[in-house]
Design a protein around this motif. Structure first.
Motif, mmCIF file in Angstrom:
data_model
loop_
_atom_site.group_PDB
_atom_site.id
_atom_site.type_symbol
_atom_site.label_atom_id
_atom_site.label_comp_id
_atom_site.label_asym_id
_atom_site.label_seq_id
_atom_site.Cartn_x
_atom_site.Cartn_y
_atom_site.Cartn_z
ATOM 1 N N UNK A 23 6.044 13.137 2.131
ATOM 2 C CA UNK A 23 7.478 13.364 2.805
ATOM 3 C C UNK A 23 8.191 12.633 3.917
ATOM 4 N N UNK A 24 7.302 11.943 4.838
ATOM 5 C CA UNK A 24 7.766 11.304 5.889
ATOM 6 C C UNK A 24 8.286 9.687 5.238
ATOM 7 N N UNK A 25 9.404 9.264 5.405
ATOM 8 C CA UNK A 25 9.652 7.835 4.940
ATOM 9 C C UNK A 25 8.754 6.863 5.178
ATOM 10 N N UNK A 26 8.005 6.779 6.483
ATOM 11 C CA UNK A 26 7.217 5.654 6.615
ATOM 12 C C UNK A 26 5.942 5.925 5.966
ATOM 13 N N UNK A 27 5.492 7.230 5.813
ATOM 14 C CA UNK A 27 4.305 7.564 5.048
ATOM 15 C C UNK A 27 4.685 7.203 3.553
ATOM 16 N N UNK A 28 5.888 7.517 3.036
ATOM 17 C CA UNK A 28 5.812 7.000 1.762
ATOM 18 C C UNK A 28 5.786 5.910 1.339
ATOM 19 N N UNK A 29 6.271 4.867 2.523
ATOM 20 C CA UNK A 29 6.200 3.096 2.292
ATOM 21 C C UNK A 29 4.837 3.042 2.462
ATOM 22 N N UNK A 30 3.842 3.673 3.457
ATOM 23 C CA UNK A 30 2.561 3.040 3.348
ATOM 24 C C UNK A 30 1.884 3.517 1.736
ATOM 25 N N UNK A 31 2.172 4.979 1.514
ATOM 26 C CA UNK A 31 1.509 5.073 0.200
ATOM 27 C C UNK A 31 2.160 4.194 -0.905
ATOM 28 N N UNK A 32 3.250 3.942 -0.899
ATOM 29 C CA UNK A 32 3.823 2.965 -1.895
ATOM 30 C C UNK A 32 3.035 1.528 -1.977
ATOM 31 N N UNK A 33 2.849 0.977 -0.700
ATOM 32 C CA UNK A 33 2.046 -0.332 -0.638
ATOM 33 C C UNK A 33 0.546 -0.056 -0.853
ATOM 34 N N UNK A 34 -0.128 0.863 -0.617
ATOM 35 C CA UNK A 34 -1.272 1.048 -1.005
ATOM 36 C C UNK A 34 -1.537 1.216 -2.646
ATOM 37 N N UNK A 35 -0.606 2.034 -3.116
ATOM 38 C CA UNK A 35 -0.385 2.119 -4.566
ATOM 39 C C UNK A 35 -0.358 0.522 -5.556
ATOM 40 N N UNK A 36 0.831 -0.228 -4.858
ATOM 41 C CA UNK A 36 0.832 -1.592 -5.258
ATOM 42 C C UNK A 36 -0.426 -2.255 -5.189
ATOM 43 N N UNK A 37 -1.330 -2.032 -4.031
ATOM 44 C CA UNK A 37 -2.368 -3.093 -4.086
ATOM 45 C C UNK A 37 -3.617 -2.646 -4.914
ATOM 46 N N UNK A 38 -3.811 -1.079 -5.036
ATOM 47 C CA UNK A 38 -4.569 -0.589 -5.971
ATOM 48 C C UNK A 38 -4.127 -1.105 -7.467
ATOM 49 N N UNK A 39 -2.850 -0.948 -7.935
ATOM 50 C CA UNK A 39 -2.279 -1.403 -9.106
ATOM 51 C C UNK A 39 -2.862 -2.959 -9.469
ATOM 52 N N UNK A 40 -2.403 -3.847 -8.323
ATOM 53 C CA UNK A 40 -2.857 -5.355 -8.366
ATOM 54 C C UNK A 40 -4.436 -5.425 -8.777
ATOM 55 N N UNK A 41 -5.141 -4.838 -7.802
ATOM 56 C CA UNK A 41 -6.735 -4.830 -7.939
ATOM 57 C C UNK A 41 -7.053 -4.394 -9.395
ATOM 58 N N UNK A 42 -6.387 -3.277 -9.792
ATOM 59 C CA UNK A 42 -6.931 -2.933 -11.299
ATOM 60 C C UNK A 42 -6.377 -3.858 -12.453
ATOM 61 N N UNK A 43 -5.244 -4.315 -12.087
ATOM 62 C CA UNK A 43 -4.974 -5.422 -12.953
ATOM 63 C C UNK A 43 -5.762 -6.734 -13.282
ATOM 64 N N UNK A 44 -6.402 -7.236 -11.899
ATOM 65 C CA UNK A 44 -7.090 -8.271 -11.950
ATOM 66 C C UNK A 44 -8.333 -7.737 -12.583
ATOM 67 N N UNK A 45 -9.077 -6.712 -12.259
ATOM 68 C CA UNK A 45 -10.040 -6.292 -12.900
ATOM 69 C C UNK A 45 -10.187 -6.145 -14.626
ATOM 70 N N UNK A 46 -8.839 -5.710 -14.821
ATOM 71 C CA UNK A 46 -8.733 -5.404 -16.319
ATOM 72 C C UNK A 46 -8.495 -6.554 -17.158
ATOM 73 N N UNK A 47 -7.727 -7.670 -16.523
ATOM 74 C CA UNK A 47 -7.802 -9.068 -17.043
ATOM 75 C C UNK A 47 -9.185 -9.651 -17.068
ATOM 76 N N UNK A 48 -9.937 -9.639 -15.914
ATOM 77 C CA UNK A 48 -11.141 -9.926 -16.084
ATOM 78 C C UNK A 48 -12.162 -9.488 -17.257
#
Length: 67
Positions: A23-48
């Motif tokens: 609900x907080x804009x700063x918290x939303x940005x933090x969660x979006x960054x965490x989500x992007x990192x998780x998506x990047x990590x799962x993409x690397x794992x899937x490719x491997x």
């Protein structure tokens, strides 16, 4: 059963905390960054995984004999 109850309370508490953070804009940005990192990590794992699977599935070349 007691351990499962604590686990369930922790999961529910995490979802509630994430909801309030989102609900907080700063918290939303933090969660979006965490989500992007998780998506990047799962993409690397899937490719491997797919590369390893393709390597293991490809036919093994049989040596030819020159008799």
């Amino acid at each position: 059963m007691k351990t499962f109850l604590w686990f369930l309370i922790g999961v529910i508490g995490g979802f509630v905390a994430a909801h309030f953070m989102n609900k907080d804009p700063r918290g939303h940005d933090i969660l979006a960054e965490v989500d992007a990192r998780i998506n990047g990590f799962t993409t690397v794992l899937s490719d491997a995984y797919r590369a390893q699977e393709a390597r293991l599935v490809e036919p093994v070349a049989q040596p030819t004999s020159d008799h």
